[in-house]
Scaffold this motif. Structure first.
Motif, PDB file in Angstrom:
ATOM      1  N   GLY A  26       0.822  -1.207   0.000  1.00  0.00           N
ATOM      2  CA  GLY A  26       0.000   0.000   0.000  1.00  0.00           C
ATOM      3  C   GLY A  26       0.850   1.249   0.000  1.00  0.00           C
ATOM      4  O   GLY A  26       1.899   1.308  -0.621  1.00  0.00           O
ATOM      5  N   PHE A  27       0.376   2.268   0.695  1.00  0.00           N
ATOM      6  CA  PHE A  27       1.138   3.503   0.816  1.00  0.00           C
ATOM      7  C   PHE A  27       2.009   3.439   2.057  1.00  0.00           C
ATOM      8  O   PHE A  27       1.590   2.939   3.097  1.00  0.00           O
ATOM      9  N   GLY A 167       2.476  19.883  -0.248  1.00  0.00           N
ATOM     10  CA  GLY A 167       1.299  19.036  -0.179  1.00  0.00           C
ATOM     11  C   GLY A 167       1.457  18.008  -1.269  1.00  0.00           C
ATOM     12  O   GLY A 167       1.258  18.309  -2.433  1.00  0.00           O
ATOM     13  N   MET A 168       1.898  16.816  -0.914  1.00  0.00           N
ATOM     14  CA  MET A 168       2.305  15.779  -1.866  1.00  0.00           C
ATOM     15  C   MET A 168       3.436  16.342  -2.717  1.00  0.00           C
ATOM     16  O   MET A 168       4.558  16.475  -2.225  1.00  0.00           O
ATOM     17  N   GLY A 169       3.169  16.763  -3.960  1.00  0.00           N
ATOM     18  CA  GLY A 169       4.246  17.303  -4.795  1.00  0.00           C
ATOM     19  C   GLY A 169       4.051  18.778  -5.100  1.00  0.00           C
ATOM     20  O   GLY A 169       4.751  19.333  -5.943  1.00  0.00           O
ATOM     21  N   THR A 170       3.093  19.388  -4.451  1.00  0.00           N
ATOM     22  CA  THR A 170       2.797  20.782  -4.776  1.00  0.00           C
ATOM     23  C   THR A 170       3.260  21.699  -3.648  1.00  0.00           C
ATOM     24  O   THR A 170       2.903  21.515  -2.494  1.00  0.00           O
ATOM     25  N   HIS A 234       6.946  11.910  -0.960  1.00  0.00           N
ATOM     26  CA  HIS A 234       5.625  11.889  -0.331  1.00  0.00           C
ATOM     27  C   HIS A 234       5.265  10.479   0.135  1.00  0.00           C
ATOM     28  O   HIS A 234       4.770  10.271   1.222  1.00  0.00           O
ATOM     29  N   SER A 235       5.539   9.525  -0.730  1.00  0.00           N
ATOM     30  CA  SER A 235       5.311   8.128  -0.369  1.00  0.00           C
ATOM     31  C   SER A 235       6.395   7.322  -1.067  1.00  0.00           C
ATOM     32  O   SER A 235       7.233   7.867  -1.766  1.00  0.00           O
ATOM     33  N   ALA A 237       6.217   5.662  -3.572  1.00  0.00           N
ATOM     34  CA  ALA A 237       6.081   5.687  -5.029  1.00  0.00           C
ATOM     35  C   ALA A 237       6.516   7.016  -5.633  1.00  0.00           C
ATOM     36  O   ALA A 237       6.478   7.205  -6.836  1.00  0.00           O
ATOM     37  N   ASP A 238       6.930   7.964  -4.783  1.00  0.00           N
ATOM     38  CA  ASP A 238       7.170   9.325  -5.251  1.00  0.00           C
ATOM     39  C   ASP A 238       8.570   9.454  -5.836  1.00  0.00           C
ATOM     40  O   ASP A 238       9.570   9.276  -5.140  1.00  0.00           O
ATOM     41  N   PRO A 239       8.696   9.785  -7.126  1.00  0.00           N
ATOM     42  CA  PRO A 239      10.029   9.942  -7.726  1.00  0.00           C
ATOM     43  C   PRO A 239      10.692  11.277  -7.333  1.00  0.00           C
ATOM     44  O   PRO A 239      11.852  11.500  -7.626  1.00  0.00           O
ATOM     45  N   GLU A 241      10.341  14.376  -8.417  1.00  0.00           N
ATOM     46  CA  GLU A 241      10.885  15.131  -9.550  1.00  0.00           C
ATOM     47  C   GLU A 241      10.573  16.610  -9.437  1.00  0.00           C
ATOM     48  O   GLU A 241      11.013  17.410 -10.257  1.00  0.00           O
ATOM     49  N   TYR A 242       9.808  16.979  -8.426  1.00  0.00           N
ATOM     50  CA  TYR A 242       9.345  18.362  -8.324  1.00  0.00           C
ATOM     51  C   TYR A 242      10.254  19.218  -7.452  1.00  0.00           C
ATOM     52  O   TYR A 242      10.014  20.376  -7.230  1.00  0.00           O
TER      53      TYR A 242
END
Lengths: 310, 323, 444
Positions: A26-27, A167-170, A234-235, A237-239, A241-242
């Protein structure tokens, strides 16, 4: 405090490892880099205070003294986990410890915190509720609704914003028209403060003590914004890239664990040997937790149908 | 014919929309810099600019409502809700504004919005991130709900959704993004309300949508070994619903099993079975049955989660119980 | 001390049984362990032992009456003991309890959640219904054929889940019924009688067709479902299909030798049986004798679209079923053997597929394993014939003026005279003999 922060760090590093091994699914949102916040905020709380938090909840759980092995077992989806294997990473619960859950829908925990505080005040108790939230949550309607209600009814809630910049990638600046987030509290007549030294556990602890005093005096809610940084994505799965490496590096120098141990050593409050002993102790505790999680059984199919209704 | 993944087909449809209509924009959480939670819009921001690929705050009611407003103003927005679970925060805007504005204005207003979202479980995301809620929306007059099960349908249905002057919930499934199928090179569209016979057969009709279509097809293969020749119907859209295709199928096969991922109790399969009862009762050689998700909040733990979602074996067993 | 004799539970799914025969009569002495009765369930006939010694004091259930499991059916007392007053049990209603539900075992049943079935519904399912349920499509087909649902229920045994009478059941029944009854509603029927131009010297008087489609078949009361079906079909066949018979003796020496060689190369579970050789020979012969690959129906003599063979399988409980092996014309010997093995197994386990239950296909019936020399089969309508084969026996035969020992097997054709004649039957049987005596033909 050093030990707890190291425990959180090691717990999460090993969780990431076992995510890779397929034992965790999962996450998995890691808290690495933000340990000073959890420990600085939770260590001054009383046993009868309550905590509600978001999905990045491992650090808060361990700082609250939840059982390391049961936390790890939850990640492994085992019946011995803190939520019986049903909740997973994002949904740790330990009601005995006043830990009223990690909540995975952004902003969903805020009204819940208001309700818990409502019950405290209704019953004439002076315990309070700490509600952790991320910088992303303040843009949900629930944030404003909850702040208004808590302020209107002068409820004992410490809104604890962990501002890790994303916030996640933002980025906060791309999501919030008011990037100095604690100023939003003014609109609801809620006392607020921004703690810039979020990597310094003493600073976080002192800011929290001030807030607690204010709340216990019956003044209503308090909004504490703590500036921190998420070292990982973020998790899992987060690459990532931001954000750029050059902006991450200065933060890595502000590793809250390194800051604390350096300070303790400089002031002769501890020794290298003692730090080494803590490391070893933490290593053992996490190893045991992993072994416990591996050895524990999965829930039986019957457990699908338990806990749906009281 | 090109082999495309489901993700690539949706990307292609979105790019077509962006290129053909300057008033089309994509809006949602992390659709831009992050590239979309499921990487569907990866690179779009660089290609089409921040003006048209818009990252929003985490404020579902706000940004979905904004999309609806822009649609009412005559634009053609495509709004992404990261998962259908989060759509509950925007449900008021979808159900009360998007679905009703035209009716309540006596036909003065139309709401040409496409709301893309992602449904389904099977990823160990636990109870709040694993739901299949598309059938809830399929009960709301004024909305359209489409559920592509493969790349070719995904593109054809997305083209129709973009061209449709009504609010369309375009529901994707997280476990289908990597699935690959033939997509015709020439331009084509798939009208809503046209189900597809995914596999011809004579002995039983298995009716499914979204990710349960590949599950039903695998079940049909298992049933082959029993000498049972199953027909598989892919509904493709829930609202409007093509009843004729599955009713015709039941007339032929005399047996029906409906498969869906959402909770079996009160699910969409119940609607399908009601239609079969009303329109094909005298063709039935046994009760119309359903296989749905187990009626529990989705557990995190892998062994438990696997029990909650229909598998080809569960579907095949249900079919066998009719013989 | 009196001891009850009860209808025993002989399997987890047995709900009722019938005493076929009482071996002890009231007043007879009984020793513990002695067989006192034969009990028939829907699957098997079993012997019932006395659990106590004494006297067979009372027989409470006569032969041929179906009673639920657990009912007292008799009483054994010590010699001279008073006979207690015991009421006879009520016979169980026909069509009995539905078979155990076979829902898939996947997730465990929820512990009666809120949405569980309403109690009324549960109760209804558990109460045995007076008549078997007929599915909607089966009802429709019956109505189209002008048959009432009650008539269907009285005559057709449901093979669907919970004993439902399905489309397949009713179609088979209508076919056999159609073949059996000279249905006056079919317009061609009078024309076929050709009343104006009888053959000279024919001397046959054509009787008026019966007014009803029903022929006077007697299906004895109280039979378990499978025996009912057998009773009905076989009676119909003997009554309506004019049988003729052709017997040939086949030298199986080379075939048996070839089989032994083949089996040396095969695993124990994949071996080819003599019956497989016969099935393969019949399938091969049917390819060139298509007039035997037909069904005989009221509408006409209808060719089967594929070469179908059916095989008679004795089920464990003493019943008989003849499932189809559709389209075996091109199957190799090994494939044929594998299919026949699979079909027999599933027939015994009651797991046949719908297209197999129909029983369409030229039938092969083999009692070789019981060491019988020959026997004669009854045709299963609407098939055109059946072959009955006995065991392969070492037999002295005359060859070129010498007496030699050969492995001989007898095969008897039963054929429906409406479809073929004796000479055709002889040619067909000779073809089968030729193939089996030159067994390499089985490998082509």
């Amino acid at each position: 405090m050093l030990r707890t922060m190291k425990l959180i760090r090691r717990f999460e590093e090993r969780s990431a490892e076992h995510y890779g091994r397929g034992n965790i699914g999962g996450f998995l949102h890691l808290y690495i880099g933000e340990e000073a916040v959890a420990v600085g905020v939770i260590s001054p709380l009383r046993d009868d205070d309550k905590i509600v938090t978001h999905y990045r909840d491992h650090g808060h759980a361990l700082a609250r003294g939840m059982d390391t092995a049961a936390c790890m077992a939850e990640l492994f989806g085992k019946s011995t986990g803190v939520s019986g294997g049903k909740g997973g990473s994002m949904h740790f619960f330990d009601v005995e410890k006043g830990f009223m859950g990690g909540h995975a829908i952004v902003g969903g925990q805020l009204p819940l915190a208001v309700g818990l505080a409502f019950a405290n005040r209704y019953r004439g108790e002076d315990s309070l509720v700490v509600c952790f939230l991320g910088d992303g949550a303040v843009n949900e309607g629930e944030f404003h609704e909850s702040m208004n209600l808590a302020s209107l009814w002068k409820l004992p809630v410490l809104f604890l914003l962990e501002n890790n910049g994303f916030g996640m990638g933002t980025r906060v600046e791309r999501a919030s028209a008011q990037p100095i987030i604690h100023r939003l509290a003014d609109r609801h007549n809620v006392r607020s403060h921004r703690e810039e030294n979020g990597q310094d556990v003493f600073a976080v602890r002192q800011a929290t003590l001030d807030a607690i005093e204010y709340i216990r005096d019956g003044n209503g809610p308090y909004f504490l914004e703590v500036m921190t940084y998420r070292f990982r994505g973020h998790s899992m799965a987060d690459p990532i890239e931001y954000r750029q490496q050059h902006e991450v590096e200065p933060w890595l120098d502000l590793d809250p664990i390194k800051l604390l141990s350096d300070r303790l050593l400089e002031n002769n409050l501890t020794t290298e040997d003692e730090v080494g002993a803590i490391d070893e102790d933490v290593e053992n505790e996490v190893n045991e937790a992993i072994q416990f999680a591996l050895d524990s059984p999965f829930p039986t199919p019957d457990e699908l149908y338990t806990d749906i209704y009281a | 014919m090109a082999q495309l993944t489901y993700r690539e087909a949706i990307r292609a449809g979105l790019e077509e929309a962006l290129q053909s209509n300057p008033e089309t924009f994509i809006m949602g959480e992390d659709v831009g810099a992050y590239g979309g939670s499921y990487a569907v819009t990866k690179g779009f921001m660089e290609e089409y600019g921040e003006e048209r690929i818009i990252d929003t705050p985490i404020a579902e009611s706000g940004f979905v409502g904004t999309g609806i407003g822009a649609a009412i103003a005559g634009m053609s927005p495509i709004v992404e809700i990261m998962t259908i679970n989060f759509s509950l925060l925007a449900m008021d805007q979808i159900v009360h504004i998007a679905a009703k504005a035209r009716y309540m204005s006596g036909g003065q207003i139309s709401v040409p919005i496409v709301i893309r979202t992602v449904s389904g479980g099977g990823n160990m995301l636990a109870a709040t991130h694993s739901q299949s809620l598309e059938a809830w929306y399929a009960r709301v007059p004024g909305l359209k709900v489409v559920t592509p099960s493969n790349a070719a349908d995904a593109l054809g249905l997305l083209r129709t959704a973009v061209a449709d002057p009504n609010p369309v919930m375009y529901v994707e499934h997280s476990l289908l993004y990597g699935s690959r199928s033939e997509v015709p090179d020439e331009h084509y569209t798939i009208p809503f309300g046209s189900a597809r016979v995914a596999r011809g057969g004579t002995d039983v009709s298995i009716i499914a949508y979204l990710r349960m279509v590949p599950v039903a097809l695998q079940a049909a293969e298992l049933l082959e070994e029993d000498g049972i020749d199953a027909e598989v119907i892919d509904l493709r859209s829930l609202l409007p619903l093509d009843t004729q295709t599955f009713i015709d199928s039941v007339h032929k096969t005399n047996r029906a099993v409906v498969v869906e991922e959402t909770w079996e109790f009160g699910g969409f399969a119940g609607e399908i079975i009601a239609q079969i009862n009303e329109k094909a009762f005298d063709s039935l050689d046994g009760p119309a049955l359903r296989v749905g998700g187990v009626n529990v909040p989705t557990p995190y733990s892998r062994p438990l989660e696997l029990l909650t979602i229909p598998t080809p074996e569960m579907v095949a067993d249900k079919v066998r119980s009719l013989f | 001390m009196a001891s009850d004799v009860i209808m025993p539970q002989m399997g987890f799914d047995m709900t009722e049984g019938m005493v076929v025969r009482w071996l002890k009569h009231e007043g007879d002495a009984v020793t513990r362990g002695e067989t006192i009765a034969e009990i028939e369930t829907d699957k098997a006939t079993v012997e019932l032992e006395a659990y106590e010694s004494g006297v067979m004091a009372r027989i409470l259930v006569p032969e041929g009456v179906m009673v639920p499991v657990g009912e007292t059916i008799g009483l054994i007392t010590a010699p001279g003991e008073d006979i207690p007053d015991v009421a006879a049990p009520t016979p169980s209603p026909r069509a009995a309890a539905p078979p155990a539900d076979s829902t898939p075992p996947t997730p465990p049943a929820p512990p009666e959640p809120v949405e569980a079935a309403a109690p009324a519904e549960t109760a209804r399912e558990e109460t045995p219904s007076a008549s078997a349920p007929v599915t909607p499509v089966a009802r429709r087909i019956a109505e189209q054929a002008g048959v009432s649902v009650a008539e269907v229920q009285a005559n057709v045994t449901g093979t669907g889940p919970r004993g439902r009478i399905t489309r397949g059941d009713i179609e088979v029944w209508l076919e056999t019924r159609g073949a059996a009854a000279s249905e006056p509603v079919i317009p061609q029927a009078p024309a076929q009688v050709e009343p104006t131009a009888p053959e000279p010297g024919d001397g046959i008087t054509v009787a008026e067709p019966p007014a009803s489609g029903q022929v006077g078949i007697v299906v004895p009361a109280g039979l378990p479902p499978m025996r009912q079906a057998i009773a009905r079909r076989m009676s119909l066949s003997k009554l309506t299909a004019p049988h003729y018979y052709v017997t040939v003796e086949i030298d199986m020496t080379r075939a048996v030798q070839m089989r032994a060689e083949i089996n040396e190369e095969l695993d124990a579970e994949n071996r080819v049986t003599v019956n497989d050789l016969v099935i393969k020979a019949v399938a091969t012969a049917l390819r060139s004798h298509l007039h035997f690959n037909v069904t005989v129906q009221a509408e006409g003599i209808i060719p089967n679209p594929t070469i179908d063979v059916s095989i008679a399988v004795a089920t464990d409980g003493g019943g008989l079923i003849a499932p189809s092996m559709p389209d075996v014309g091109d199957a190799s010997l090994i494939e044929t053997a594998a299919r026949s093995r699979d079909l027999s197994r599933r027939a015994r386990e009651g797991r046949l597929r719908p297209n197999e239950v129909s029983g369409v296909g030229f039938a092969v019936s083999n009692l070789g394993m019981y060491d019988v020399k020959d026997f004669v089969a009854i045709i299963t309508p609407p098939n055109a014939g059946a072959i009955a084969v006995g065991s392969v026996q070492s037999t002295p035969v005359a060859r070129d003026g010498q007496v030699v020992v050969a492995e001989m097997m007898s095969a008897t054709l039963s054929a429906d005279h409406r479809a073929t004649d004796g000479a055709e039957g002889a040619r067909f049987m000779n073809e089968i003999r030729r193939i089996l005596e030159r067994p390499s033909l089985l490998l082509l």
